[in-house]
Design a protein around this motif. Structure first.
Motif, PDB file in Angstrom:
ATOM      1  N   HIS A  15       0.883  -1.088   0.279  1.00 54.93           N
ATOM      2  CA  HIS A  15      -0.108  -0.067   0.058  1.00 54.93           C
ATOM      3  C   HIS A  15       0.978   1.118  -0.137  1.00 54.93           C
ATOM      4  O   HIS A  15       0.831   2.092  -0.897  1.00 54.93           O
ATOM      5  CB  HIS A  15      -0.832  -0.106   1.273  1.00 54.93           C
ATOM      6  CG  HIS A  15      -1.735   1.153   1.319  1.00 54.93           C
ATOM      7  ND1 HIS A  15      -3.093   1.077   0.964  1.00 54.93           N
ATOM      8  CD2 HIS A  15      -1.522   2.527   1.830  1.00 54.93           C
ATOM      9  CE1 HIS A  15      -3.589   2.407   1.319  1.00 54.93           C
ATOM     10  NE2 HIS A  15      -2.657   3.067   1.732  1.00 54.93           N
TER      11      HIS A  15
ATOM     12  N   HIS B  64       1.885   4.654  -2.754  1.00 57.46           N
ATOM     13  CA  HIS B  64       2.157   6.198  -2.470  1.00 57.46           C
ATOM     14  C   HIS B  64       3.476   6.660  -2.778  1.00 57.46           C
ATOM     15  O   HIS B  64       3.727   7.609  -3.366  1.00 57.46           O
ATOM     16  CB  HIS B  64       1.762   6.382  -0.848  1.00 57.46           C
ATOM     17  CG  HIS B  64       0.459   6.326  -0.316  1.00 57.46           C
ATOM     18  ND1 HIS B  64      -0.701   7.079  -1.196  1.00 57.46           N
ATOM     19  CD2 HIS B  64      -0.181   5.659   0.516  1.00 57.46           C
ATOM     20  CE1 HIS B  64      -1.784   6.916  -0.485  1.00 57.46           C
ATOM     21  NE2 HIS B  64      -1.542   5.946   0.522  1.00 57.46           N
TER      22      HIS B  64
ATOM     23  N   GLU C  11      -4.449   7.900  -2.907  1.00 60.68           N
ATOM     24  CA  GLU C  11      -4.859   6.612  -2.279  1.00 60.68           C
ATOM     25  C   GLU C  11      -5.311   5.574  -3.479  1.00 60.68           C
ATOM     26  O   GLU C  11      -5.106   4.459  -3.440  1.00 60.68           O
ATOM     27  CB  GLU C  11      -6.305   6.985  -1.382  1.00 60.68           C
ATOM     28  CG  GLU C  11      -6.631   5.700  -0.643  1.00 60.68           C
ATOM     29  CD  GLU C  11      -5.718   5.509   0.616  1.00 60.68           C
ATOM     30  OE1 GLU C  11      -4.744   6.274   0.702  1.00 60.68           O
ATOM     31  OE2 GLU C  11      -5.997   4.521   1.287  1.00 60.68           O
TER      32      GLU C  11
ATOM     33  N   SER D  84      -2.012   3.681  -3.980  1.00 58.95           N
ATOM     34  CA  SER D  84      -1.823   2.846  -2.927  1.00 58.95           C
ATOM     35  C   SER D  84      -2.647   1.376  -3.076  1.00 58.95           C
ATOM     36  O   SER D  84      -2.249   0.292  -2.952  1.00 58.95           O
ATOM     37  CB  SER D  84      -1.817   3.346  -1.506  1.00 58.95           C
ATOM     38  OG  SER D  84      -3.067   4.066  -1.293  1.00 58.95           O
TER      39      SER D  84
HETATM   40 ZN    ZN Z   1      -3.065   5.309   1.926  1.00 54.62          ZN
END
Ligand code: ZN
Length: 512
Positions: free
Chosen positions: A276, A280, A306, A309
């Motif tokens: 995740h 980013h 987001e 990610s």
């Molecule tokens: Zn995040």
């Protein structure tokens, strides 16, 4: 326009960019101190660090509202050579600097200071109230926060037909409105609830055994590092360390700091967090160096951040093709312990669906329902339709309605998230928007490159990373979030791609 004038105006643009880069340089220093605080700083450093951060925040706010920025902006805005093409780097920078400048100057300093003071106390009180599982203790602080964020919304204002929540959400997701969120969330909720009925009603499902296998933390960390490097994170321009709450920060596209945390018994926790944050991190590394310190070198929004990610964590990291490759990698890191699990067991363990109380522990199937509860409550709170004292009752009722759960206490209920305690209202939906953008972007990437799943199975992720670099990262803030979605996928944001992703994966796993 004469050449001489053009040169003057363009030197004014250069001056403007110089001031903005200076302000952002301070911000990047603050980001690095923030990373240090979470990973390296001894507890004794806290009070001094708070003073360092407060000074940087003050200096960077002063730099942002410098009247010279306003004067230079006004001159640049009238220069057709800079703004004629609205998608040019100069026009985008001028547009976005104007937005930031207006926002920063619309807030009275007294309100900014009051919010900072009240929220630092409220965060502290929130932590104590959560520990004691006692909402009444937090209530007066939250009431004060709500009062202040409403005033903040009024300072910004919102377009005709909108509501106060929109003005707050705009800080995190430019252009986001409650009505638009509602338009996307409503069909999403109906379809997620239907899907969960089938999944949870099924008599068959994947085994959780792999998620209960104890594996040494150091080996997990080494494995996570090898995976994110394989995905394309550049360790010459970034780091992966440990912290209590995983995050991605850093100061520059050439110095990205991400963290993960590992639990003894569940490889998927630490690996999922690392993948995740890697999404980013690769977004930050993918911003163009020539634009760093200006809007053209900044991420579009929290929702688009987001999306990056979630895409690597979910669309890639929970796919059968990823596990086909990872299955072969496990024995080198974990020896015989991992060898007894089949590919089906690993893939299944990454996709267990089970409603729970805690948002950050939620699986892909139930996660968005947690967000919807928060969105409905904060929207009503900001509009003045719900009183702070009534939050626990409404929270618990919505958890029963959406997730079928009886919330046992406030700690596992409305006190679980830190966001409202520092005034971040309008923030939560960006998690779900990101999840929806991720599915829509990924579907488009696979349509353009149908060989992607086979590449993942062979441990090759470069094509996808390059596609994201080209289509999303390189643009900086050129497009607004919804616009970027349409430019990249040809369609406005919709719940369909995410539902196709979830149904296509979960129904077969749960015997549907
Ligand atoms: Zn995040």
């Amino acid at each position: 326009m004469s050449t001489a004038t053009a040169a003057t105006v363009s030197s004014q643009y250069d001056q403007l960019i110089g001031l903005v880069r200076d302000a952002n340089l301070l911000g990047s220093t603050s980001a690095l101190l923030g990373w240090d605080q979470e990973t390296m700083m001894p507890p004794g450093g806290l009070a001094h660090r708070a003073r360092q951060q407060a000074q940087l925040a003050r200096l960077s706010h002063e730099a942002l509202v410098d009247p010279r920025v306003g004067d230079l902006l006004a001159e640049c805005e009238t220069d057709r050579a800079l703004t004629a093409d609205p998608l040019s780097a100069t026009a985008v920078n001028i547009r976005e600097i104007r937005i930031d400048y207006d926002k920063a100057t619309k807030l009275p300093t007294a309100l900014v200071e009051e919010l900072a003071r009240v929220s630092s106390v409220a965060q502290h009180e929130w932590a104590l109230a959560r520990k004691a599982s006692d909402f009444t203790r937090f209530r007066p602080h939250l009431e004060r926060i709500v009062e202040l964020v409403r005033r903040k919304a009024e300072c910004f204002g919102w377009p005709e037909g909108g509501e106060a929540w929109d003005a707050l959400a705009d800080l995190y997701e430019p252009g986001c409105t409650a009505a638009e969120v509602q338009r996307v969330f409503k069909p999403l909720r109906e379809r997620v609830v239907k899907l969960l009925d089938r999944v949870l009603g099924s008599k068959t499902g994947p085994s959780n055994a792999f998620n209960e296998l104890p594996l040494p933390i150091d080996a997990q960390e080494r494995f996570a590092r090898s995976v994110v490097e394989r995905l394309g994170f550049d360790f010459d321009r970034g780091r992966l360390d440990r912290s209590t709450h995983p995050f991605c920060g850093g100061s520059h596209c050439n110095d990205v700091r991400m963290t993960s945390r590992y639990t003894e018994t569940c490889l998927n926790d630490g690996l999922g967090s690392a993948m995740h944050e890697c999404g980013h991190g690769m977004y930050e590394q993918g911003l163009l160096e020539e634009h760093i310190g200006t809007p053209m070198g900044q991420a579009v929004s929290l929702g688009i951040h987001e999306s990056q990610s979630r895409l690597w964590e979910n669309q890639v990291g929970r796919s059968r093709s990823f596990w086909t490759w990872a299955h072969g990698q496990l024995p080198a890191s974990f020896g015989d312990a991992a060898r007894r699990f089949s590919l089906d067991e690993l893939y299944g363990a990454a996709n267990i669906v089970e409603p729970g109380f805690i948002r950050v522990d939620a699986d892909e199937g139930t996660y968005n329902l947690h967000i919807m509860v928060r969105f409905e409550i904060e929207r009503a709170i900001v509009a003045g339709d719900l009183a702070v004292k009534d939050i626990p009752g409404v929270w618990n009722k919505l958890y029963k309605d959406y997730l079928g759960l009886d919330v046992p206490d406030d700690r596992r209920g409305c006190l679980q998230d830190i966001h409202w305690s520092f005034g971040a209202m309008g923030y939560f939906p960006t998690y779900t928007l990101g999840t929806l953008y991720a599915a829509q972007f990924f579907e488009k990437a696979v349509a353009e490159m149908p060989g992607l799943p086979n590449e993942f199975a062979a441990g090759e992720f470069g094509q996808l990373k390059k596609w994201l670099n080209r289509n999303i990262h390189a643009h900086g803030k050129r497009y607004r979030p919804g616009e970027l979605c349409t430019v990249v996928t040809g369609k406005p944001l919709s719940a369909d791609p995410l539902m196709r992703h979830l149904e296509g994966k979960l129904l077969p796993l749960y015997g549907g």
